[in-house]
Design an enzyme around this catalytic site. Sequence first.
Site, PDB file in Angstrom:
ATOM      1  CG  HIS A  69      -0.082   0.009   2.520  1.00 28.48           C
ATOM      2  ND1 HIS A  69       0.283  -1.151   3.175  1.00 28.48           N
ATOM      3  CD2 HIS A  69       0.490   1.026   3.192  1.00 28.48           C
ATOM      4  CE1 HIS A  69       1.038  -0.831   4.220  1.00 28.48           C
ATOM      5  NE2 HIS A  69       1.187   0.478   4.268  1.00 28.48           N
ATOM      6  CG  HIS A  83       8.046   5.284   0.805  1.00 30.41           C
ATOM      7  ND1 HIS A  83       7.858   6.344   1.678  1.00 30.41           N
ATOM      8  CD2 HIS A  83       7.914   4.148   1.551  1.00 30.41           C
ATOM      9  CE1 HIS A  83       7.645   5.867   2.894  1.00 30.41           C
ATOM     10  NE2 HIS A  83       7.666   4.539   2.848  1.00 30.41           N
TER      11      HIS A  83
HETATM   12  O1  3AM Z   1       4.511   2.367   4.023  1.00 29.48           O
HETATM   13  P1  3AM Z   1       5.610   2.365   5.002  1.00 29.48           P
HETATM   14  O2  3AM Z   1       6.343   1.087   5.070  1.00 29.48           O
HETATM   15  O3  3AM Z   1       6.500   3.552   4.942  1.00 29.48           O
HETATM   16  O4  3AM Z   1       6.421   1.109   8.146  1.00 29.48           O
HETATM   17  C1  3AM Z   1       5.036   1.161   8.352  1.00 29.48           C
HETATM   18  C2  3AM Z   1       4.270   1.477   7.095  1.00 29.48           C
HETATM   19  O5  3AM Z   1       4.908   2.538   6.419  1.00 29.48           O
HETATM   20  C3  3AM Z   1       4.679   2.350   9.175  1.00 29.48           C
HETATM   21  O6  3AM Z   1       3.302   2.561   8.937  1.00 29.48           O
HETATM   22  C4  3AM Z   1       2.976   2.039   7.671  1.00 29.48           C
HETATM   23  C5  3AM Z   1       1.846   1.066   7.787  1.00 29.48           C
HETATM   24  O7  3AM Z   1       2.200   0.003   8.604  1.00 29.48           O
HETATM   25  N1  3AM Z   1       4.924   2.165  10.584  1.00 29.48           N
HETATM   26  C6  3AM Z   1       4.755   1.043  11.307  1.00 29.48           C
HETATM   27  N2  3AM Z   1       5.116   1.261  12.577  1.00 29.48           N
HETATM   28  C7  3AM Z   1       5.526   2.562  12.648  1.00 29.48           C
HETATM   29  C8  3AM Z   1       6.009   3.401  13.678  1.00 29.48           C
HETATM   30  N3  3AM Z   1       6.135   2.946  14.933  1.00 29.48           N
HETATM   31  C9  3AM Z   1       5.405   3.132  11.358  1.00 29.48           C
HETATM   32  N4  3AM Z   1       5.725   4.399  11.090  1.00 29.48           N
HETATM   33  C10 3AM Z   1       6.195   5.143  12.118  1.00 29.48           C
HETATM   34  N5  3AM Z   1       6.324   4.669  13.379  1.00 29.48           N
END
Ligand code: 3AM
Length: 185
Positions: free
Chosen positions: A36, A120
């Site tokens: 996503h 991204h």
């Molecule tokens: O799409 P991305 O991968 O950038 O990495 C997780 C994902 O982002 C991020 O939230 C999105 C949906 O899961 N994510 C997970 N835990 C997180 C955290 N503790 C987080 N982003 C910031 N802090």
Amino acid sequence: MRLFIAIELPDDIKKALGRLRIDIPGARWVVLEQIHLTLAFLGEVDESTAALLTGELSHIHMPGFKLRFSGTGCFPDRRRPRVLWIGLEPEPFLNALAARVQAAVLACGIPQEEHPFSPHITLARLKLPSARESGPFLEQQINRNFPPLSVHEFILFQSKLTPQGALHTPIQSFSLAVAGVNGQC
Ligand code: 3AM
């Protein structure tokens, strides 16, 4: 509940993104169904704040838009790649949507990280960052036939952490252009 807000991708794009996977020791590739485009990560949110948030998000209306994929990349940098992703061509409507989502989240008192939105789509996370092993992924070109992504809604997701990894469940979708047709998932 642990929440995030994202743009869902159609199956043909997920499949095309899946073809960018290569063999990297220790890489955890995001399962195809869960790929996503994150607009905001909220973390733990209580039920009443979540209800407030869905109200705020339902006020966001703007035209739908198209996104084109630009190329592969990584965080934090090419010497120590930890997150492998595919980027998107700059699109002012996407930045405007992310800003409006961010404002809605902040209006509900949910803290947000300060760093600017960096569009991204995460494809893999590496336990052991290896520039050498990630090189072939980062050298892949996105060809002109790669399908564009048409965006006409965004979704509030719940993310449940399980020993097998995070499980994403859509809670509510929000249509961009048409008022009053937001649907429960
Ligand atoms: O799409 P991305 O991968 O950038 O990495 C997780 C994902 O982002 C991020 O939230 C999105 C949906 O899961 N994510 C997970 N835990 C997180 C955290 N503790 C987080 N982003 C910031 N802090």
